[in-house]
Design a protein around this motif. Structure first.
Motif, mmCIF file in Angstrom:
data_model
loop_
_atom_site.group_PDB
_atom_site.id
_atom_site.type_symbol
_atom_site.label_atom_id
_atom_site.label_comp_id
_atom_site.label_asym_id
_atom_site.label_seq_id
_atom_site.Cartn_x
_atom_site.Cartn_y
_atom_site.Cartn_z
ATOM 1 N N PRO A 178 34.513 12.349 20.407
ATOM 2 C CA PRO A 178 33.944 11.526 21.496
ATOM 3 C C PRO A 178 34.380 11.988 22.896
ATOM 4 N N ARG A 179 34.005 13.189 23.262
ATOM 5 C CA ARG A 179 34.382 13.748 24.574
ATOM 6 C C ARG A 179 33.813 12.940 25.736
ATOM 7 N N TRP A 180 32.692 12.246 25.502
ATOM 8 C CA TRP A 180 32.041 11.468 26.554
ATOM 9 C C TRP A 180 32.915 10.317 27.031
ATOM 10 N N ARG A 181 33.881 9.910 26.245
ATOM 11 C CA ARG A 181 34.754 8.808 26.654
ATOM 12 C C ARG A 181 35.652 9.202 27.814
ATOM 13 N N ASP A 182 35.772 10.503 28.074
ATOM 14 C CA ASP A 182 36.566 10.984 29.207
ATOM 15 C C ASP A 182 35.824 10.840 30.528
ATOM 16 N N ASP A 183 34.550 10.553 30.469
ATOM 17 C CA ASP A 183 33.724 10.445 31.678
ATOM 18 C C ASP A 183 33.129 9.039 31.763
ATOM 19 N N PRO A 184 33.768 8.147 32.545
ATOM 20 C CA PRO A 184 33.284 6.769 32.611
ATOM 21 C C PRO A 184 31.870 6.635 33.171
ATOM 22 N N GLU A 185 31.399 7.623 33.911
ATOM 23 C CA GLU A 185 30.026 7.559 34.418
ATOM 24 C C GLU A 185 29.016 7.955 33.345
ATOM 25 N N GLU A 186 29.383 8.866 32.466
ATOM 26 C CA GLU A 186 28.463 9.327 31.438
ATOM 27 C C GLU A 186 28.429 8.386 30.235
ATOM 28 N N LEU A 187 29.539 7.740 29.938
ATOM 29 C CA LEU A 187 29.662 6.928 28.736
ATOM 30 C C LEU A 187 28.523 5.919 28.561
ATOM 31 N N PRO A 188 28.177 5.104 29.557
ATOM 32 C CA PRO A 188 27.092 4.139 29.325
ATOM 33 C C PRO A 188 25.733 4.813 29.106
ATOM 34 N N TRP A 189 25.499 5.931 29.747
ATOM 35 C CA TRP A 189 24.220 6.624 29.562
ATOM 36 C C TRP A 189 24.136 7.228 28.165
ATOM 37 N N LEU A 190 25.236 7.813 27.725
ATOM 38 C CA LEU A 190 25.246 8.377 26.390
ATOM 39 C C LEU A 190 25.138 7.277 25.339
ATOM 40 N N GLY A 191 25.824 6.156 25.567
ATOM 41 C CA GLY A 191 25.729 5.030 24.650
ATOM 42 C C GLY A 191 24.322 4.473 24.571
ATOM 43 N N ASN A 192 23.657 4.396 25.709
ATOM 44 C CA ASN A 192 22.269 3.946 25.746
ATOM 45 C C ASN A 192 21.392 4.888 24.923
ATOM 46 N N ASP A 193 21.564 6.189 25.143
ATOM 47 C CA ASP A 193 20.805 7.171 24.371
ATOM 48 C C ASP A 193 21.112 7.058 22.881
ATOM 49 N N ALA A 194 22.373 6.840 22.528
ATOM 50 C CA ALA A 194 22.744 6.705 21.118
ATOM 51 C C ALA A 194 22.025 5.509 20.492
ATOM 52 N N GLY A 195 21.932 4.421 21.222
ATOM 53 C CA GLY A 195 21.220 3.252 20.717
ATOM 54 C C GLY A 195 19.733 3.510 20.554
ATOM 55 N N LEU A 196 19.138 4.183 21.521
ATOM 56 C CA LEU A 196 17.720 4.506 21.422
ATOM 57 C C LEU A 196 17.461 5.492 20.286
ATOM 58 N N TYR A 197 18.384 6.422 20.098
ATOM 59 C CA TYR A 197 18.242 7.371 18.994
ATOM 60 C C TYR A 197 18.359 6.639 17.648
ATOM 61 N N LEU A 198 19.334 5.752 17.547
ATOM 62 C CA LEU A 198 19.478 4.939 16.342
ATOM 63 C C LEU A 198 18.172 4.193 16.057
ATOM 64 N N GLY A 199 17.616 3.571 17.075
ATOM 65 C CA GLY A 199 16.354 2.860 16.922
ATOM 66 C C GLY A 199 15.229 3.780 16.501
ATOM 67 N N THR A 200 15.197 4.972 17.063
ATOM 68 C CA THR A 200 14.171 5.953 16.708
ATOM 69 C C THR A 200 14.248 6.302 15.229
ATOM 70 N N VAL A 201 15.457 6.546 14.734
ATOM 71 C CA VAL A 201 15.624 6.896 13.319
ATOM 72 C C VAL A 201 15.191 5.722 12.441
ATOM 73 N N ILE A 202 15.569 4.520 12.822
ATOM 74 C CA ILE A 202 15.182 3.349 12.028
ATOM 75 C C ILE A 202 13.666 3.196 12.003
ATOM 76 N N VAL A 203 13.031 3.267 13.169
ATOM 77 C CA VAL A 203 11.582 3.073 13.252
ATOM 78 C C VAL A 203 10.838 4.151 12.463
ATOM 79 N N ARG A 204 11.359 5.362 12.469
ATOM 80 C CA ARG A 204 10.667 6.458 11.786
ATOM 81 C C ARG A 204 10.914 6.499 10.283
ATOM 82 N N THR A 205 11.971 5.834 9.811
ATOM 83 C CA THR A 205 12.315 5.995 8.398
ATOM 84 C C THR A 205 12.390 4.697 7.595
ATOM 85 N N VAL A 206 12.469 3.567 8.247
ATOM 86 C CA VAL A 206 12.545 2.292 7.520
ATOM 87 C C VAL A 206 11.154 1.655 7.533
ATOM 88 N N PRO A 207 10.554 1.465 6.370
ATOM 89 C CA PRO A 207 9.204 0.897 6.311
ATOM 90 C C PRO A 207 9.125 -0.462 7.028
#
Length: 145
Positions: A67-96
């Protein structure tokens, strides 16, 4: 978290009665495409040799990244947001039956066929900040529902 990039899209597609924008109505492919970009997360994963292919296995691989992004307090929320959207993308594409559901104000959640909503952005932010819950764990729970 508000997504200002959705403002113009929402103005063209939101119901006049203020009901939530639901990807089952209108342009679900456009919403899904917009939310799946996750450029920062894809770039950081790529730096570690991980190509995100929108699969459940890629969530497991993300959980293993240092988790190198934790060293950058400005990047952390943006990366976390992207991680959530990516999680949602995987769910929407693979869970009926899973779809994106966008509430007024731009808050995206994933709605499962059961009607349960998963706060994927919050899960991504928690994952980026603390490592828990693991993205693969949230996915597994969604896939079981």
């Amino acid at each position: 978290m508000n997504f200002s990039f959705l403002d113009n899209w929402r103005k063209r597609h939101d119901g006049a009665d203020g009901t939530p924008l639901d990807s089952a109505v209108g342009e679900p492919e456009g919403v899904a495409e917009l939310l799946s970009e996750c450029e920062l997360l894809r770039a950081r994963a790529g730096q570690d040799g991980l190509e995100l292919d929108d699969s459940p296995a890629s969530l497991e691989a993300l959980d293993q990244l240092p988790p190198r992004w934790r060293d950058d307090p400005e990047e952390l929320p943006w990366l976390g947001n992207d991680a959530g959207l990516y999680l949602g993308t995987v769910i929407v594409r693979t869970v009926p039956g899973a779809i994106w559901h966008i509430w007024p104000g731009g808050h995206p959640v994933v709605r499962l066929a059961s009607g349960r909503e998963i706060q994927v952005v919050e899960a991504g932010l928690d994952w980026a900040a603390t490592g828990a819950p693991e993205l693969s764990q949230v996915y597994a729970e969604a896939a079981e529902a």
